[in-house]
Motif scaffolding. Structure first.
Motif, mmCIF file in Angstrom:
data_model
loop_
_atom_site.group_PDB
_atom_site.id
_atom_site.type_symbol
_atom_site.label_atom_id
_atom_site.label_comp_id
_atom_site.label_asym_id
_atom_site.label_seq_id
_atom_site.Cartn_x
_atom_site.Cartn_y
_atom_site.Cartn_z
ATOM 1 N N ARG A 71 41.030 23.788 39.941
ATOM 2 C CA ARG A 71 39.779 24.767 39.970
ATOM 3 C C ARG A 71 38.982 25.034 41.078
ATOM 4 N NH1 ARG A 71 36.433 27.368 39.061
ATOM 5 N NH2 ARG A 71 34.678 27.500 37.944
ATOM 6 N N HIS A 74 41.041 27.053 43.961
ATOM 7 C CA HIS A 74 41.191 28.399 43.078
ATOM 8 C C HIS A 74 39.564 28.960 43.496
ATOM 9 C CE1 HIS A 74 40.976 31.957 40.384
ATOM 10 N NE2 HIS A 74 41.943 31.652 40.545
ATOM 11 N N ASP A 78 38.313 31.807 45.688
ATOM 12 C CA ASP A 78 37.929 33.434 45.201
ATOM 13 C C ASP A 78 36.984 33.463 45.709
ATOM 14 O OD1 ASP A 78 38.206 34.749 43.238
ATOM 15 O OD2 ASP A 78 36.777 33.965 42.595
ATOM 16 N N LEU A 106 49.728 28.991 37.409
ATOM 17 C CA LEU A 106 48.896 30.327 37.849
ATOM 18 C C LEU A 106 49.294 31.632 37.987
ATOM 19 C CD1 LEU A 106 46.301 27.784 39.369
ATOM 20 C CD2 LEU A 106 45.753 28.669 37.314
ATOM 21 N N ALA A 108 50.656 34.236 36.967
ATOM 22 C CA ALA A 108 50.218 36.017 36.521
ATOM 23 C C ALA A 108 49.112 35.873 36.710
ATOM 24 C CB ALA A 108 49.812 35.331 34.568
ATOM 25 N N ASP A 109 47.546 34.850 37.199
ATOM 26 C CA ASP A 109 46.600 35.257 37.320
ATOM 27 C C ASP A 109 46.243 35.819 38.686
ATOM 28 O OD1 ASP A 109 43.526 34.535 37.135
ATOM 29 O OD2 ASP A 109 43.917 33.345 39.152
ATOM 30 N N LEU A 110 46.982 34.959 39.813
ATOM 31 C CA LEU A 110 47.064 35.357 40.917
ATOM 32 C C LEU A 110 48.046 36.965 41.398
ATOM 33 C CD1 LEU A 110 47.631 31.787 42.348
ATOM 34 C CD2 LEU A 110 45.678 32.543 41.833
ATOM 35 N N ALA A 112 47.735 38.807 38.796
ATOM 36 C CA ALA A 112 46.191 39.732 38.611
ATOM 37 C C ALA A 112 45.458 40.472 39.389
ATOM 38 C CB ALA A 112 45.623 39.668 36.781
ATOM 39 N N ARG A 113 44.811 39.475 40.373
ATOM 40 C CA ARG A 113 43.950 39.238 41.525
ATOM 41 C C ARG A 113 44.267 39.710 41.996
ATOM 42 N NH1 ARG A 113 39.545 36.660 38.881
ATOM 43 N NH2 ARG A 113 40.407 34.844 36.906
ATOM 44 N N HIS A 116 45.579 44.162 41.463
ATOM 45 C CA HIS A 116 44.953 45.221 40.215
ATOM 46 C C HIS A 116 44.128 44.956 40.712
ATOM 47 C CE1 HIS A 116 41.400 45.628 36.505
ATOM 48 N NE2 HIS A 116 42.898 46.404 36.134
ATOM 49 N N SER A 119 40.507 44.451 41.216
ATOM 50 C CA SER A 119 40.371 42.773 41.776
ATOM 51 C C SER A 119 39.624 42.895 43.325
ATOM 52 C CB SER A 119 41.367 41.984 41.330
ATOM 53 O OG SER A 119 40.596 41.462 40.201
ATOM 54 N N TRP A 134 47.693 34.393 48.475
ATOM 55 C CA TRP A 134 47.102 33.500 47.550
ATOM 56 C C TRP A 134 47.209 32.309 48.523
ATOM 57 C CZ3 TRP A 134 51.730 33.320 42.404
ATOM 58 C CH2 TRP A 134 51.965 34.697 42.320
#
Ligand SMILES: [Zn+2]
Length: 282
Positions: A71, A74, A78, A106, A108-110, A112-113, A116, A119, A134
Motif C-alpha cells: 500500500r 504503491h 501513484d 500487482l 495486472a493492476d500495474l 492497466a495503470r 490504459h 490512466s 512501475w
C-alpha cells in the motif's frame, strides 16, 4: 526528534490498535519503522502523506510489521513520489519482486495503470511522463549490525531473539546530538538490546503479553512480557519506556494500572502504555 506511534497492536484485528508502525521525525527527515496492517491509515490520520517518507526500516518480516508495505509503495508511486528507500532483512528483495515485478501480485493492476489510455492521461495531467515506469522501491537488504549515518542522525541495529531461524529480527537505535530513540522490534530479553538501549531517551518495546501469561521459556525468549521489559529498561538506564504491540485483553479494565505498578517496582523511569497516534517529543 519526534516519535509518532502509528500502530501499537498485533496481527489480531483490533479497531483500537493497528499493527506495528512508527514514525521518527528528525529535522526535515522522516523515517518509518515497520508498516503493519492499518499503519498506512494511521499515517494519513496523523496528517502525513506517504510521499513525506524518506526511508523505511523493517525490523523483521512478520506480516504484522509489513502488510501495508504494498500500500505504502504503491501510494508513493501513484503520487509520482521518489522510489522509497527500504532497508530490511532478506528476503525483502524477493518480497518486493513478487509484489511489483513483471510477474508480481500487482502485475495486472500495474499493467492497466501504465497502459490504459485514461490512466495514462491522468498520469500526464499530474505532471508525469510516458512511458510510465512501475514502482521500484530502492531495496537494501540489511543484517544485524547494520549502521547508517544520516543528516544529523546515526542509526544502529542489533539482532534480537524472536522468530529465528525463520526470520532475521532486528532492533534499531537512532541517535542525534540531542536525543536517542530505540525500537526493540519484536524481541525477548537479550544483552544486545539492553546494550543498544543504554542511556536512551526512549525505548519503544513490544509487549505481547503479561509476564505471568508466558507459557514457557521459549515463549519468553522471543517475546518479552512487561517484567522482562522493566528489567531491560532498568539495566539499560533509559529515561522512558513505551509499551507497544499490545493485544486486546491487555486493554481490559485495570490491566494498564497493573502493568505500570508492577513495572515501577523494577524500573524507576517513565512507563507509558502506547496508543495509536500518540506523539512523543524528545
Ligand atoms: Zn514478530
Amino acid at each position: 526528534m519526534k516519535v509518532t506511534l502509528l500502530g501499537t497492536g498485533t496481527p489480531e484485528p483490533y479497531a483500537r490498535r493497528a499493527s506495528s508502525g512508527y514514525l521518527l521525525d528528525i529535522g526535515d527527515e522522516t523515517l518509518q519503522f515497520d508498516c503493519g496492517g492499518g499503519s498506512f491509515g494511521r499515517l494519513l490520520e496523523a496528517g502525513r502523506r506517504p510521499t513525506d517518507l524518506d526511508r523505511l526500516f523493517l525490523s523483521h518480516l512478520h506480516s504484522d510489521h509489513m502488510l501495508d508495505y504494498a500500500r505504502l509503495v504503491h501510494a508513493i508511486w501513484d503520487k509520482g513520489g521518489v522510489d522509497l528507500p527500504v532497508f530490511g532483512p532478506a528476503p525483502i528483495r524477493t518480497v518486493s519482486d513478487r509484489l511489483f515485478g513483471s510477474e508480481g501480485a500487482l502485475f495486472a493492476d500495474l499493467t492497466a495503470r501504465t497502459e490504459h489510455a485514461p490512466s495514462k492521461e491522468i498520469w500526464v495531467e499530474r505532471g508525469g511522463t510516458l512511458p510510465r515506469a512501475w514502482p521500484a522501491p530502492d531495496i537494501t537488504e540489511i543484517a544485524p549490525g547494520f549502521e547508517m549515518p544520516g543528516d544529523g542522525w546515526h542509526l544502529r541495529s542489533v539482532e534480537v531473539p524472536h522468530a529465528q531461524p525463520f526470520l532475521t529480527c532486528m532492533g534499531f537505535r537512532v541517535d542525534t546530538p540531542y536525543a536517542s530513540f530505540v525500537y526493540s522490534g519484536d524481541s525477548g530479553p537479550c544483552d544486545a538490546l539492553t546494550t543498544l538501549a543504554e542511556g536512551a531517551d526512549v525505548l519503544v518495546h513490544m509487549c505481547f503479553n503479561l509476564s505471568q501469561e508466558a507459557r514457557g521459556p521459549e515463549w519468553v525468549a522471543g517475546s518479552s512480557g512487561h517484567l522482562e521489559i522493566a528489567r531491560t529498561a532498568r539495566d539499560a538506564g533509559i529515561r522512558r519506556v513505551v509499551l507497544t504491540h499490545l493485544r486486546p485483553h491487555m486493554d481490559a479494565p485495570g490491566v494498564h494500572q497493573r502493568i505500570v505498578s508492577e513495572m515501577a517496582e523494577v524500573f524507576p523511569g517513565d512507563i507509558v502504555i502506547g496508543e495509536d497516534l500518540m506523539v512523543l517529543e524528545l
